[in-house]
Design a protein around this motif. Structure first.
Motif, PDB file in Angstrom:
ATOM      1  N   MET A  15       0.815  -1.204   0.000  1.00 28.80           N
ATOM      2  CA  MET A  15       0.000   0.000   0.000  1.00 28.80           C
ATOM      3  C   MET A  15       0.849   1.255   0.000  1.00 28.80           C
ATOM      4  O   MET A  15       0.435   2.295  -0.476  1.00 28.80           O
ATOM      5  CB  MET A  15      -0.936   0.006   1.204  1.00 28.80           C
ATOM      6  CG  MET A  15      -1.993  -1.074   1.152  1.00 28.80           C
ATOM      7  SD  MET A  15      -3.241  -0.852   2.416  1.00 28.80           S
ATOM      8  CE  MET A  15      -3.987   0.685   1.869  1.00 28.80           C
ATOM      9  N   GLY A  16       2.041   1.190   0.600  1.00 27.30           N
ATOM     10  CA  GLY A  16       2.900   2.361   0.644  1.00 27.30           C
ATOM     11  C   GLY A  16       3.550   2.547   1.997  1.00 27.30           C
ATOM     12  O   GLY A  16       4.261   1.672   2.488  1.00 27.30           O
ATOM     13  N   VAL A  17       3.258   3.677   2.634  1.00 27.24           N
ATOM     14  CA  VAL A  17       3.879   4.025   3.909  1.00 27.24           C
ATOM     15  C   VAL A  17       2.862   3.833   5.027  1.00 27.24           C
ATOM     16  O   VAL A  17       1.760   4.382   4.984  1.00 27.24           O
ATOM     17  CB  VAL A  17       4.372   5.490   3.908  1.00 27.24           C
ATOM     18  CG1 VAL A  17       5.000   5.832   5.256  1.00 27.24           C
ATOM     19  CG2 VAL A  17       5.374   5.702   2.780  1.00 27.24           C
ATOM     20  N   ALA A  18       3.255   3.042   6.034  1.00 28.17           N
ATOM     21  CA  ALA A  18       2.398   2.818   7.197  1.00 28.17           C
ATOM     22  C   ALA A  18       2.942   3.589   8.384  1.00 28.17           C
ATOM     23  O   ALA A  18       4.139   3.515   8.696  1.00 28.17           O
ATOM     24  CB  ALA A  18       2.323   1.334   7.524  1.00 28.17           C
ATOM     25  N   ALA A  78       2.592  -4.938   8.720  1.00 33.24           N
ATOM     26  CA  ALA A  78       2.837  -3.916   7.697  1.00 33.24           C
ATOM     27  C   ALA A  78       4.078  -4.257   6.886  1.00 33.24           C
ATOM     28  O   ALA A  78       4.091  -4.134   5.645  1.00 33.24           O
ATOM     29  CB  ALA A  78       2.985  -2.543   8.352  1.00 33.24           C
ATOM     30  N   ASN A  90       5.073  -3.021   2.987  1.00 25.04           N
ATOM     31  CA  ASN A  90       5.038  -1.579   3.227  1.00 25.04           C
ATOM     32  C   ASN A  90       6.310  -1.107   3.929  1.00 25.04           C
ATOM     33  O   ASN A  90       6.972  -1.873   4.628  1.00 25.04           O
ATOM     34  CB  ASN A  90       3.837  -1.226   4.114  1.00 25.04           C
ATOM     35  CG  ASN A  90       2.529  -1.690   3.520  1.00 25.04           C
ATOM     36  OD1 ASN A  90       1.969  -1.049   2.644  1.00 25.04           O
ATOM     37  ND2 ASN A  90       2.044  -2.832   3.993  1.00 25.04           N
ATOM     38  N   THR A  91       6.639   0.157   3.757  1.00 25.43           N
ATOM     39  CA  THR A  91       7.629   0.779   4.626  1.00 25.43           C
ATOM     40  C   THR A  91       6.896   1.366   5.822  1.00 25.43           C
ATOM     41  O   THR A  91       5.694   1.636   5.771  1.00 25.43           O
ATOM     42  CB  THR A  91       8.411   1.886   3.903  1.00 25.43           C
ATOM     43  OG1 THR A  91       7.500   2.869   3.421  1.00 25.43           O
ATOM     44  CG2 THR A  91       9.201   1.305   2.748  1.00 25.43           C
ATOM     45  N   PHE A 125      -3.116  -4.224   5.854  1.00 28.29           N
ATOM     46  CA  PHE A 125      -1.938  -3.587   5.276  1.00 28.29           C
ATOM     47  C   PHE A 125      -1.685  -4.006   3.831  1.00 28.29           C
ATOM     48  O   PHE A 125      -0.563  -3.910   3.346  1.00 28.29           O
ATOM     49  CB  PHE A 125      -0.709  -3.884   6.134  1.00 28.29           C
ATOM     50  CG  PHE A 125      -0.759  -3.209   7.476  1.00 28.29           C
ATOM     51  CD1 PHE A 125      -0.466  -1.857   7.595  1.00 28.29           C
ATOM     52  CD2 PHE A 125      -1.123  -3.903   8.600  1.00 28.29           C
ATOM     53  CE1 PHE A 125      -0.527  -1.234   8.818  1.00 28.29           C
ATOM     54  CE2 PHE A 125      -1.183  -3.282   9.834  1.00 28.29           C
ATOM     55  CZ  PHE A 125      -0.884  -1.933   9.944  1.00 28.29           C
ATOM     56  N   SER A 126      -2.701  -4.465   3.146  1.00 28.31           N
ATOM     57  CA  SER A 126      -2.525  -4.874   1.764  1.00 28.31           C
ATOM     58  C   SER A 126      -3.822  -4.692   0.989  1.00 28.31           C
ATOM     59  O   SER A 126      -4.896  -4.575   1.570  1.00 28.31           O
ATOM     60  CB  SER A 126      -2.088  -6.340   1.693  1.00 28.31           C
ATOM     61  OG  SER A 126      -3.107  -7.187   2.211  1.00 28.31           O
ATOM     62  N   ASP A 136      -0.102   6.290   3.961  1.00 31.99           N
ATOM     63  CA  ASP A 136      -1.129   5.500   3.291  1.00 31.99           C
ATOM     64  C   ASP A 136      -1.947   4.640   4.251  1.00 31.99           C
ATOM     65  O   ASP A 136      -3.110   4.342   3.982  1.00 31.99           O
ATOM     66  CB  ASP A 136      -0.487   4.594   2.233  1.00 31.99           C
ATOM     67  CG  ASP A 136       0.283   5.404   1.204  1.00 31.99           C
ATOM     68  OD1 ASP A 136      -0.372   6.146   0.441  1.00 31.99           O
ATOM     69  OD2 ASP A 136       1.523   5.329   1.179  1.00 31.99           O
TER      70      ASP A 136
END
Length: 364
Positions: free
Chosen positions: A1-4, A24, A29-30, A328-329, A80
């Protein structure tokens, strides 16, 4: 998804944070990790492990006051996924700062005012024991703690006598001392808040049932059992998040049902009783009001084994091993019409390893 963005609470600063941080990472994700306001030194030994285990930028740790750090992160629009355990007001304030809120996915564990309901037909020994540990483990500073007790008037006196004796038998001291059940509170000013809530209840008709209840020394606060508590009192409405145990006498079960239905919170509740008709009635009344109903047992966490969720202002989303991976996805599908040309195309992509996504090496 991107940034958590992962933010855990100070009462479980490692466990609850990693409940979201690890899923995450697993889902690609980062992470920006903001430690809780207390217990920051707990993170120190992990910094080298993060550095040695991940490429630079995969896990980023940011320190400082939340309003000065996290507010800027949310306002940037580059977050995100928002994983947060704290108050619903804090979560709402932060979410409002995101310029594209429709793109922000959230997994939130928020406030709770979990009631314990003691029915007239009940095993009082079990109800008292579960009420003590449910209300006062970790000084009651858990979202899953029992925050208010409703006790039927026919067993009220006996319940209060046993509860007061059991509370006063708890050993105070420092956490590393053997057998200690009550420790100092970590928050500056917390005892002042608890005194204010207690005094409000006493001024409106409640009594401190246990001897010495409400006495304090610096950051230590002796647990106080308060009864009779009613809706005019702050402790009836507010999540005290500390060692105050409000007890509300009731005569008709509808009074308790009305409380739960009208409450802004809906994490969990506990029912103590052995009459199948009454317990069954309450289960049906509450199944759409809270995320978990406990029968003859205290409220408790458990995302490692069971879904951990809530309704109303108590949560957004569900946390468990399975659910956290979903949070987280986003599932992505590659599709094509079935014909010989497309079949050959896909076969060649897989056979010649032209894609790391289209592969038969592993199956999710």
């Amino acid at each position: 998804m991107g940034v958590a963005l992962c933010m855990g609470p100070y009462n479980y600063p490692l466990n609850e944070t990693f409940t979201t941080l690890i899923p995450a990472l697993i889902m690609g994700n980062t992470v920006v990790f903001k430690p809780a306001k207390f217990g920051v030194l707990l993170i120190r030994p992990l910094l080298e492990a993060f550095r040695d285990s991940f490429p630079a930028g995969v896990i980023n740790v940011i320190y400082g006051r939340g309003r000065e750090t996290v507010s800027a992160l949310m306002a940037s629009g580059k977050i995100d996924v928002f994983a947060f355990i704290g108050t619903h007001k804090g979560a709402a304030d932060l979410k409002k700062l995101h310029p594209r809120p429709h793109r922000l996915r959230a997994a939130l564990g928020l406030d709770a005012k979990n009631p314990g309901i003691v029915l007239p037909q009940v095993d009082l020994d079990n109800a008292v024991e579960e009420a003590v540990t449910g209300a006062l483990s970790f000084n009651g500073q858990r979202c899953t703690a029992l925050k208010i007790l409703f006790v039927h008037e026919t067993v009220l006196d006996d319940f209060l006598e046993r509860l007061a004796a059991r509370v006063n038998a708890l050993k105070p001291g420092m956490p590393w001392e053997p057998g200690v059940a009550l420790t100092p509170l970590p928050e500056p000013g917390k005892t002042d808040y608890l005194h204010a809530v207690l005094e409000d209840a006493v001024a409106k008709g409640a009594r401190v049932i246990n001897a010495g209840g409400g006495e304090s020394h610096q950051t230590f606060f002796q647990p106080a059992v308060l009864s009779p508590v009613d809706s005019s009192m702050r402790v009836y409405q507010e999540e005290q998040f500390g060692p105050l145990v409000p007890v509300v006498p009731y005569r008709d079960l509808q009074e308790v049902i009305d409380y739960v239905t009208a409450s802004d919170y809906g994490q969990q509740l506990s029912i103590f009783g052995n009459d199948p008709a009454q317990v069954g009635r309450l289960v049906d009344a509450f199944v759409n009001q809270v995320g978990r109903i406990n029968i003859n047992a205290q409220c408790q966490r458990g995302p490692d084994s069971y879904p951990f969720n809530g309704r109303k202002n108590s949560a957004e989303g569900t946390l468990s091993v399975h659910d956290a991976l979903r949070v987280f996805s986003i599932r992505t599908l590659v599709a094509t019409r079935f014909n010989e040309a497309n079949k050959e195309l896909v076969d060649r992509i897989i056979r010649d390893r032209q894609s790391s996504f289209l592969t038969t090496d592993y199956i999710f």
